[in-house]
Design a protein around this motif. Structure first.
Motif, mmCIF file in Angstrom:
data_model
loop_
_atom_site.group_PDB
_atom_site.id
_atom_site.type_symbol
_atom_site.label_atom_id
_atom_site.label_comp_id
_atom_site.label_asym_id
_atom_site.label_seq_id
_atom_site.Cartn_x
_atom_site.Cartn_y
_atom_site.Cartn_z
ATOM 1 N N PHE A 167 0.865 -1.723 0.021
ATOM 2 C CA PHE A 167 0.734 0.275 0.147
ATOM 3 C C PHE A 167 0.925 1.453 -0.151
ATOM 4 N N ARG A 168 1.971 1.226 0.850
ATOM 5 C CA ARG A 168 2.494 2.702 0.886
ATOM 6 C C ARG A 168 3.341 2.393 -0.387
ATOM 7 N N ASN B 288 -4.986 10.638 -2.188
ATOM 8 C CA ASN B 288 -4.712 11.561 -0.791
ATOM 9 C C ASN B 288 -5.291 10.417 0.463
ATOM 10 N N GLU B 289 -5.031 9.091 0.098
ATOM 11 C CA GLU B 289 -5.750 8.021 0.818
ATOM 12 C C GLU B 289 -4.855 7.916 2.033
ATOM 13 N N GLN B 290 -4.827 7.464 2.913
ATOM 14 C CA GLN B 290 -4.202 6.856 4.397
ATOM 15 C C GLN B 290 -4.878 5.337 4.239
ATOM 16 N N ASN C 133 -2.912 2.970 6.479
ATOM 17 C CA ASN C 133 -2.104 2.417 7.084
ATOM 18 C C ASN C 133 -2.670 0.817 7.936
ATOM 19 N N SER C 134 -4.317 0.887 8.236
ATOM 20 C CA SER C 134 -4.183 -0.219 9.043
ATOM 21 C C SER C 134 -4.744 -1.748 7.869
ATOM 22 N N LEU C 135 -4.866 -2.629 8.356
ATOM 23 C CA LEU C 135 -6.115 -3.110 8.081
ATOM 24 C C LEU C 135 -6.881 -2.781 7.371
ATOM 25 N N ASP C 136 -7.723 -2.470 8.865
ATOM 26 C CA ASP C 136 -8.844 -1.476 8.997
ATOM 27 C C ASP C 136 -8.749 -0.610 7.890
ATOM 28 N N ASP C 137 -8.804 0.038 7.855
ATOM 29 C CA ASP C 137 -8.197 1.072 6.474
ATOM 30 C C ASP C 137 -8.292 0.501 4.931
ATOM 31 N N TYR D 210 -11.306 1.024 2.645
ATOM 32 C CA TYR D 210 -10.844 1.139 1.512
ATOM 33 C C TYR D 210 -11.486 0.163 0.513
ATOM 34 N N PHE D 211 -11.258 -1.108 0.195
ATOM 35 C CA PHE D 211 -11.991 -1.908 -0.499
ATOM 36 C C PHE D 211 -13.294 -2.434 -0.241
#
Length: 182
Positions: free
Chosen positions: A130-131, A141-143, A145-149, A153-154
C-alpha cells in the motif's frame, strides 16, 4: 508463485513475553486459496495484556481447551508447508507481517526447531505494498495504513475481524485486489 499467508492473535505485542494464542495459515496460488489451517496454542498460564484481549476478544479458557501444545503447533505448520510447498521454502505474506513473523520465530525457538528450515527469509507485506502504491500515485489522498483502512477502502466485510483466520482471509482478498490495481 505460491505464498504462505499468515496471521496470529497474541496476548500482547512482545513476542518474548506475551503468549501466542492462535495461528492461521493460508496457502495462496494465483489468486486462489489452495489450503487453510487454524489452531489455538495451549499453555498452562497465558501472559496477556488487557488491551490485546480487548482487541482479539478471545476467551482464554476456550483457547486452552481447544489448543494444542507448542511442539504440535510447529509440527502442524511444517506439515502444512511440506504438503503445499513440497521442497520449496514458503514465502510468508500478511498485513504488517513482521509482527506475526516475530511471534512464529519465537514459537520455533521455544521448541528448539529451525524456523528457516521450511520458511524463507523473504516476505511480502500488504502494508508496504500500500505504501509503495501510494508513492507511485495509485492511491491519491488516501491514508491506508491499517488492515481496517484497507478493508474499508475495498469495501470488504468486517465479519470475523480480529480472528486469525478472519484477518488472513481479508488480507488475501486485499492482496488479490492489489494485484488487480497493478
Amino acid at each position: 508463485m505460491k505464498l504462505l499467508f499468515i496471521d496470529t492473535e497474541t496476548g500482547g505485542i512482545n513476542e518474548k513475553e506475551n503468549s501466542l494464542l492462535s495461528v492461521a495459515l493460508i496457502c495462496w496460488n494465483d489468486k486462489l486459496v489452495v489450503d487453510r489451517l487454524e489452531f489455538f496454542i495451549k499453555e498452562e498460564s497465558y501472559n496477556v495484556t488487557e488491551k490485546a484481549m480487548e482487541i482479539n476478544q478471545l476467551n482464554l479458557e476456550v483457547v486452552k481447551k481447544a489448543g494444542i501444545k507448542k511442539e504440535e503447533a510447529v509440527k502442524k505448520i511444517n506439515d502444512f508447508i511440506i504438503k503445499n510447498f513440497k521442497e520449496e521454502k514458503a514465502v510468508i505474506c500478511g498485513h504488517n507481517v513482521n509482527f506475526d513473523i516475530r511471534f512464529i520465530k519465537e514459537l520455533y525457538n521455544k521448541v528448539g526447531k529451525n524456523y528457516e528450515e521450511f520458511i524463507s527469509y523473504r516476505s511480502l507485506d500488504t502494508a508496504s505494498i500500500f505504501r509503495f502504491l501510494t508513492i507511485a500515485g495509485k492511491f491519491k489522498n488516501e491514508q491506508i495504513n491499517s488492515l481496517d483502512d484497507a478493508i474499508k477502502y475495498f469495501n470488504i466485510s468486517f465479519e470475523n475481524r480480529h480472528t486469525a483466520m478472519g484477518d488472513i482471509e481479508k488480507t488475501v482478498e486485499i492482496f488479490n485486489k492489489l494485484i488487480e490495481i497493478v
